[in-house]
Design an enzyme around this catalytic site. Structure first.
Site, PDB file in Angstrom:
ATOM      1  N   CYS A 241       0.896  -1.021  -0.016  1.00  0.00           N
ATOM      2  CA  CYS A 241      -0.096  -0.003  -0.137  1.00  0.00           C
ATOM      3  C   CYS A 241       0.940   1.179  -0.194  1.00  0.00           C
ATOM      4  O   CYS A 241       1.465   1.552  -0.976  1.00  0.00           O
ATOM      5  CB  CYS A 241      -1.053   0.074   1.092  1.00  0.00           C
ATOM      6  SG  CYS A 241      -2.394   1.264   0.955  1.00  0.00           S
TER       7      CYS A 241
ATOM      8  N   ARG B  23     -12.157   6.748  -2.230  1.00  0.00           N
ATOM      9  CA  ARG B  23     -11.120   6.153  -1.489  1.00  0.00           C
ATOM     10  C   ARG B  23     -11.624   4.423  -1.596  1.00  0.00           C
ATOM     11  O   ARG B  23     -12.887   4.318  -1.448  1.00  0.00           O
ATOM     12  CB  ARG B  23     -11.226   6.577  -0.137  1.00  0.00           C
ATOM     13  CG  ARG B  23     -10.297   5.882   0.878  1.00  0.00           C
ATOM     14  CD  ARG B  23      -9.947   6.477   2.185  1.00  0.00           C
ATOM     15  NE  ARG B  23      -8.797   6.072   2.935  1.00  0.00           N
ATOM     16  CZ  ARG B  23      -7.684   6.244   2.614  1.00  0.00           C
ATOM     17  NH1 ARG B  23      -7.250   7.355   1.839  1.00  0.00           N
ATOM     18  NH2 ARG B  23      -6.594   5.812   3.043  1.00  0.00           N
TER      19      ARG B  23
ATOM     20  N   HIS C 236      -3.605  -5.786   2.336  1.00  0.00           N
ATOM     21  CA  HIS C 236      -3.351  -5.721   3.643  1.00  0.00           C
ATOM     22  C   HIS C 236      -4.085  -7.116   4.200  1.00  0.00           C
ATOM     23  O   HIS C 236      -4.445  -7.760   3.618  1.00  0.00           O
ATOM     24  CB  HIS C 236      -3.768  -4.668   4.572  1.00  0.00           C
ATOM     25  CG  HIS C 236      -3.427  -3.264   4.060  1.00  0.00           C
ATOM     26  ND1 HIS C 236      -2.209  -2.730   4.663  1.00  0.00           N
ATOM     27  CD2 HIS C 236      -4.102  -2.310   3.584  1.00  0.00           C
ATOM     28  CE1 HIS C 236      -2.028  -1.425   4.047  1.00  0.00           C
ATOM     29  NE2 HIS C 236      -3.247  -1.094   3.452  1.00  0.00           N
TER      30      HIS C 236
HETATM   31  N1  GLN Z   1      -1.596   7.144   2.231  1.00  0.00           N
HETATM   32  C1  GLN Z   1      -1.858   6.044   1.312  1.00  0.00           C
HETATM   33  C2  GLN Z   1      -3.250   6.183   0.678  1.00  0.00           C
HETATM   34  O1  GLN Z   1      -4.280   6.646   1.486  1.00  0.00           O
HETATM   35  C3  GLN Z   1      -1.736   4.595   1.609  1.00  0.00           C
HETATM   36  C4  GLN Z   1      -2.529   4.073   2.607  1.00  0.00           C
HETATM   37  C5  GLN Z   1      -2.087   2.845   3.228  1.00  0.00           C
HETATM   38  O2  GLN Z   1      -1.006   2.305   3.381  1.00  0.00           O
HETATM   39  N2  GLN Z   1      -2.949   1.836   3.894  1.00  0.00           N
HETATM   40  O3  GLN Z   1      -3.392   5.671  -0.305  1.00  0.00           O
END
Ligand code: GLN
Length: 242
Positions: free
Chosen positions: A94, A128, A193
């Site tokens: 990520c 998101r 994840h």
């Molecule tokens: N900050 C990054 C995003 O929001 C990665 C988020 C994360 O590692 N879960 O895309």
């Protein structure tokens, strides 16, 4: 390997470690241990450089601010580039995945230079991406579906040097029209994840094979149940291409 124990390095865990991604390092060590192979897990915090003899390097996800701080870490950038050139295998999740690309975007449109170890750039999704993901593996020899959990605002576009780790059947992944993650040589990036290696032991073993060669199978009892449960949960989520 420089010595008899496999060296597994977890990079900047105080900054990059959302959703227990540090567990990926433990999964690698435990899967070696169950085969009688010794492993050392190094937690690389502060301003420490990566040891040149690192075998497996693991980076987790992180908030935008943490990613930006790590992107500024020239000690890490330099030593990671050397370790990859020396043949280390890398798994970056990520925020860590975005960081290994050429550029990534934070907040309202600021673009930050990444480490340039994966031929990809990250801008922003319109919305998101949060939820369970299933992707068909595109990694040669890895035929099982990949399962994980995503929570990110990044859309990652791959260049010619990188190929997707998988093709999304549920969820968003890269948000580039169907890809999930990136593979370039021994460097793997993924939005998953879980920790992803706890949910996908075959992916863990394919990373380990770079260091110790093909490994005998292990009994995966509880993991098999976990995978079935998570794959079923993901099927309730529609495919989104963005
Ligand atoms: N900050 C990054 C995003 O929001 C990665 C988020 C994360 O590692 N879960 O895309």
């Amino acid at each position: 390997m420089a010595d008899s124990a496999v060296s597994i390095v977890l990079v900047r865990p105080a900054l990059l470690g959302t959703y227990g991604d540090g567990g990926n390092a433990l999964v690698l060590a435990v899967r070696l241990g169950r085969r009688g192979i010794q492993a050392d897990v190094v937690l690389l915090d502060g301003n420490q450089p990566l040891p040149r003899a690192s075998d497996l390097i693991v980076l987790g996800g992180g908030e935008d601010g943490a990613q930006e701080a790590v992107a500024d870490d020239d000690v890490l950038r330099h030593s990671l580039t050397l370790a990859v050139a020396a043949g280390a295998a890398v798994l970056a999740i990520c925020g860590g995945f975005q960081l290994l690309g050429d550029r990534f975007q934070v907040g309202a449109g600021r673009s930050i230079a990444g480490f340039g170890l994966l031929d990809c750039t990250t801008d922003r999704l319109s919305e998101r991406a949060v939820g369970e993901v299933v992707a068909d593996s595109a990694l040669p020899g890895l035929e099982v579906p990949l399962t994980g959990f995503e929570n990110h605002a990044g859309r990652t576009l791959l260049g010619a040097e990188a190929t997707p780790l998988g093709l999304v059947s549920h969820g968003v992944g890269n948000g580039d029209g169907g890809g999930e993650g990136a593979v370039q040589g021994r460097v793997i990036g993924s939005y998953l994840h879980g920790p992803v290696l706890a949910r996908n032991p075959a992916l863990a073993d394919s990373l380990l094979a770079h260091v110790v060669g093909p490994l005998p199978p292990l009994a995966e009892g509880p993991v098999t149940r976990l995978r079935s449960e998570r794959l079923a949960a993901a099927r309730g989520r529609r495919v989104r291409r963005h």
